[in-house]
Scaffold this active site. Structure first.
Site, PDB file in Angstrom:
ATOM      1  N   PRO A  17      11.843  32.052 -38.793  1.00  0.00           N
ATOM      2  CA  PRO A  17      11.896  30.662 -38.314  1.00  0.00           C
ATOM      3  C   PRO A  17      10.691  30.220 -37.489  1.00  0.00           C
ATOM      4  O   PRO A  17       9.815  31.015 -37.114  1.00  0.00           O
ATOM      5  CB  PRO A  17      13.169  30.644 -37.451  1.00  0.00           C
ATOM      6  CG  PRO A  17      13.977  31.803 -37.898  1.00  0.00           C
ATOM      7  CD  PRO A  17      12.980  32.849 -38.305  1.00  0.00           C
ATOM      8  N   GLU A  18      10.718  28.924 -37.172  1.00  0.00           N
ATOM      9  CA  GLU A  18       9.728  28.320 -36.281  1.00  0.00           C
ATOM     10  C   GLU A  18       9.671  29.091 -34.958  1.00  0.00           C
ATOM     11  O   GLU A  18      10.701  29.412 -34.367  1.00  0.00           O
ATOM     12  CB  GLU A  18      10.103  26.857 -36.023  1.00  0.00           C
ATOM     13  CG  GLU A  18       9.153  26.121 -35.104  1.00  0.00           C
ATOM     14  CD  GLU A  18       9.520  24.659 -34.889  1.00  0.00           C
ATOM     15  OE1 GLU A  18       8.698  23.930 -34.300  1.00  0.00           O
ATOM     16  OE2 GLU A  18      10.623  24.239 -35.317  1.00  0.00           O
ATOM     17  N   VAL A  19       8.458  29.385 -34.509  1.00  0.00           N
ATOM     18  CA  VAL A  19       8.167  30.133 -33.272  1.00  0.00           C
ATOM     19  C   VAL A  19       9.182  31.244 -33.000  1.00  0.00           C
ATOM     20  O   VAL A  19       9.654  31.432 -31.883  1.00  0.00           O
ATOM     21  CB  VAL A  19       7.989  29.208 -32.041  1.00  0.00           C
ATOM     22  CG1 VAL A  19       6.741  28.361 -32.196  1.00  0.00           C
ATOM     23  CG2 VAL A  19       9.174  28.308 -31.773  1.00  0.00           C
ATOM     24  N   ASN A  27       1.940  25.947 -31.861  1.00  0.00           N
ATOM     25  CA  ASN A  27       3.087  26.287 -32.695  1.00  0.00           C
ATOM     26  C   ASN A  27       2.533  26.531 -34.089  1.00  0.00           C
ATOM     27  O   ASN A  27       2.085  25.595 -34.755  1.00  0.00           O
ATOM     28  CB  ASN A  27       4.070  25.106 -32.670  1.00  0.00           C
ATOM     29  CG  ASN A  27       5.304  25.325 -33.525  1.00  0.00           C
ATOM     30  OD1 ASN A  27       5.297  26.100 -34.464  1.00  0.00           O
ATOM     31  ND2 ASN A  27       6.371  24.601 -33.204  1.00  0.00           N
TER      32      ASN A  27
END
Length: 325
Positions: free
Chosen positions: A45-47, A120
């Protein structure tokens, strides 16, 4: 020769926030599990490394910041990674050992112009090593206090044995021109790591699949308050929140907008699917957004894909002093 099929794994989990080693350990464990089940492409996933600080204020109000908030942010900065760096080297060795491709959302430290800016980012790693990265172009809302803006030089699409992969992060996917820049690079598997667990996000990823005539892999964290260190200065920000802070919603969508794997909610897990890349070609028979369904005589997109430099020196330092270029 290109493989027409690839087995993908989509990880829905969360590490201990602000704990880089926790994230690295989870990546290693889940990558090995997915590889043992035959996955060739594994998406986080994101970050994911070192986590999405949902609900934390870092002591910010309009017009002021607190010392305690700065200390929480410094802790977040310390848990970020360099690209390339020690952590990406470990991940490259893991991908080589298992013969897999890894796509991981990370918090990246700026190594070039500053020691105080985070990004990010998505990092792309294959059996052959570090393949590229993408920095989120516009952090959303209060994310702008945490992360800087990427530029067009990292609108990255990677050619792999099973097709071209690339992606945008969370609400970047609401930027039509950014999506178009990805489609124009011949993307087959579109990656959309996110922190958005709302029902409306599902409409977004299904629209992208229909629009780009590509597979869409959306990957979100399943996070609870147990993943937050209780000694954070601003732990009180989430103390009264529900135990589940992010319910997930990871999913895989086919190139005509149908679910290959439906969204997973309220639990940790790994989604698996074998993608048939010939369906991407078949789906473009009647609609190719940057091909026969485009009108370049009316609409044109210009993408600045040059790396943006804050400072450009016209002299270089030598042992004896400054030399003109």
């Amino acid at each position: 020769m290109r493989n027409h099929h690839v087995k993908v794994a989509v990880v829905q989990s969360a590490p201990i926030l602000f704990d880089k080693q926790s994230a690295m350990d989870e990546i290693a464990s889940m990558t090995k599990d997915a590889a043992e089940q035959g996955a060739n492409l594994i998406v986080f996933p994101e970050v994911f490394l070192p986590g999405y600080p949902r609900g934390l204020s870092f002591g910010t109000r309009v017009g002021s910041r607190t010392d305690d908030g700065r200390r929480d942010w410094e802790r977040y900065w310390s848990s970020a990674i360099d690209i390339p760096g020690a952590e990406t080297q470990i991940l490259c060795e893991l991908a080589k050992e298992l013969g897999v491709y890894l796509v991981i959302g990370v918090v990246e430290r700026d190594q070039e112009f500053s020691t105080g800016t985070l990004f990010n980012s998505i990092v792309y790693i294959g059996p052959e090593g570090l393949l590229g990265k993408h920095r989120k172009l516009v952090p959303t809302g209060s994310e702008r206090l945490l992360w800087g803006q990427g530029d067009g030089s990292t609108l990255t699409v990677i050619d792999t044995p099973f097709g071209r992969i690339g992606g945008l992060i969370c609400w970047e996917n609401y930027m039509p021109l950014a999506r178009t820049a990805m489609y124009a690079q011949g993307i087959d598997i579109y990656l959309a790591p996110t922190a958005d667990a709302r029902d409306t996000w599902q409409a977004t990823i299904r629209h992208i699949a229909c629009e780009g005539r590509c597979y869409v892999i959306s990957c979100n964290q399943f996070a609870t308050k147990a993943s937050y260190p209780a000694d954070l200065a601003y732990y009180e920000d989430i103390k009264e929140d529900a135990d589940i802070l992010s319910r997930g919603g990871s999913a895989i969508v086919g190139p005509l907008g149908e679910y290959v794997v439906e969204p997973l909610y309220n639990q940790e897990g790994i989604l698996f699917a074998t993608l048939d890349l010939t369906q991407v070609t078949q789906s473009r028979f009647d609609f190719d957004v940057v091909g026969h369904y485009s009108r370049p005589d009316i609409f044109q997109l210009v993408v600045n894909d040059k790396k943006q430099e804050v400072v450009r020196f016209t002299k270089t330092r030598a042992k004896s002093g400054w030399n003109e270029e």
